[in-house]
Design an enzyme around this catalytic site. Structure first.
Site, PDB file in Angstrom:
ATOM      1  N   TYR A 130     -25.415 -35.840  60.550  1.00  0.00           N
ATOM      2  CA  TYR A 130     -26.302 -35.653  61.709  1.00  0.00           C
ATOM      3  C   TYR A 130     -27.752 -35.752  61.254  1.00  0.00           C
ATOM      4  CZ  TYR A 130     -22.781 -33.746  64.977  1.00  0.00           C
ATOM      5  OH  TYR A 130     -21.743 -33.559  65.836  1.00  0.00           O
TER       6      TYR A 130
ATOM      7  N   HIS B 282     -22.583 -41.739  69.914  1.00  0.00           N
ATOM      8  CA  HIS B 282     -22.776 -41.198  71.264  1.00  0.00           C
ATOM      9  C   HIS B 282     -24.169 -41.529  71.805  1.00  0.00           C
ATOM     10  CE1 HIS B 282     -19.434 -37.915  70.886  1.00  0.00           C
ATOM     11  NE2 HIS B 282     -19.216 -38.921  70.051  1.00  0.00           N
TER      12      HIS B 282
END
Length: 378
Positions: free
Chosen positions: A351, A81
């Site tokens: 992440y 993203h």
């Protein structure tokens, strides 16, 4: 909302519970045009999956490495993203969540929020398409100093059942060096050898995609636990359901000259006034799947409106608050806990790995820019 006779009918009962028909009518999610496109886009949509949880003991680094092989290395950008825009606003609690969770965010007051809209692609300068899957990440800053972060996507289910499946999907979607595109035969082989994942992809493809960020429903996909003041726990999934009416995605004839048209349209919409979403929680029942986000819960589950998210500002990442934030879905306040879904801890681990890598690189120029005469758009 009206009934067939044209009379006004509330979508909720006196307890604030939405009817299943209303939820289904508003929850319009991503529809993808080909299996290959599904795999490439959705693989990027869930880049933050990793972990030492799979049979082959994949590490977060190995999964991030594979995303870099699939999408290319774009230094300074998120490995997933990377093309996005910041926003800010507030959340007004309805008070209806207090019986389910002791989290302060559900008391009847306003909580400041910032976050990020993004496109589910691993390449920051890839032109938008009408069929681009969208994501919403949020940061709630509670009055007691706690933080709650969410990472949601505009599709109804996760497209794989395990971390290993996601890794294998990424490998299948890696472009062939000779063509620069994924090999259709390899993608087809993946789908044939993963029938459960193929079923989830079919659900995604069958669900209409909205026309933009402002009218997309964003879903947690993973299950979480709400914990109330008595210590009672309830499995939940949540969604941000927009006030803007659903309009189906259509091919954009100007996209060749507007590579960021999804974001351009968002900025134009913000000029008209704030964008609002309802935070609607779905209450799980005993036996509902909490370990596999590729499986939808039955449509007759109760839904409760917990409050309204109001977004009144957008900024590019050079000026907004979202660029240097890790939207880890396991950053949770007291009263919200992780479920037994292994993909949650896997996402959190990856992440962190992705954030560590890009933090060591020079900050990139934003892939999306606001009009040159504005430092922000209210």
């Amino acid at each position: 909302m009206t009934n067939p006779s044209g009379e006004n009918v509330s979508p909720r009962n006196d307890s604030g519970i939405y009817s299943p028909a209303y939820i289904l009518s508003r929850a319009n999610f991503g529809s993808l045009i080909a299996i290959g496109a599904v795999l490439v886009v959705v693989a990027a949509a869930f880049a933050w999956t990793a972990g030492w949880l799979s049979p082959k003991r994949l590490t977060p680094g190995e999964v991030v490495d594979q995303f870099e092989r699939t999408n290319g290395l774009h230094a300074g950008f998120r490995r997933n993203h990377p093309k996005g825009i910041c926003f800010a606003g507030h959340f007004d609690s309805s008070g209806a969540g207090q019986t389910l969770s002791k989290a302060e965010v559900f008391r009847p007051w306003a909580t400041p929020v910032f976050g990020r809209f993004a496109i589910a692609s691993g390449q920051p300068y890839l032109p938008d398409t009408a069929m681009s899957v969208r994501s919403m990440a949020l940061n709630f800053t509670l009055r007691n100093g706690e933080v709650w972060r969410m990472a949601m996507n505009g599709i109804p289910v996760f497209t794989v059942a395990s971390v290993q499946d996601l890794y294998d999907q990424l490998v299948a979607a890696t472009p062939d060096p000779k063509t620069g595109k994924p090999d259709p035969a390899r993608l087809a082989a993946f789908m044939k050898s993963h029938p459960a994942d193929a079923q989830a992809v079919a659900v995604v493809k069958a669900t209409p995609l909205a026309s933009g960020f402002a009218n997309t429903t964003f879903n947690s996909l993973d299950a979480f636990l709400f914990v109330n003041a008595r210590g009672d726990k309830r499995a939940v999934r949540w969604a941000m359901i927009p006030d803007d009416p659903f309009q189906p995605a259509k091919p954009d004839l100007t996209q060749a000259t507007r590579p960021n048209f999804q974001f351009d349209d968002l900025i134009t919409r913000m000029r008209l006034g704030p964008i609002r979403y309802h935070l609607v929680v779905t209450l799980g029942q005993p036996g509902d799947q909490t370990t596999d986000p590729s499986k939808a819960w039955p449509p007759d589950r109760d839904h409760i409106d917990l409050g309204v998210l109001t977004l009144d500002r957008v900024d590019d990442e050079a000026h907004g608050a979202c660029r240097d934030v890790n939207f880890d879905p396991l950053i949770l306040p007291a009263g919200v806990e992780a479920s037994d879904d292994p993909i949650l801890s896997a996402r959190s681990a990856t992440y962190a790995q992705s954030f560590k890598r890009r933090a060591a690189e020079h900050p990139p120029v934003s892939a999306v820019h606001l009009p040159s005469n504005s430092e922000g758009m209210h």
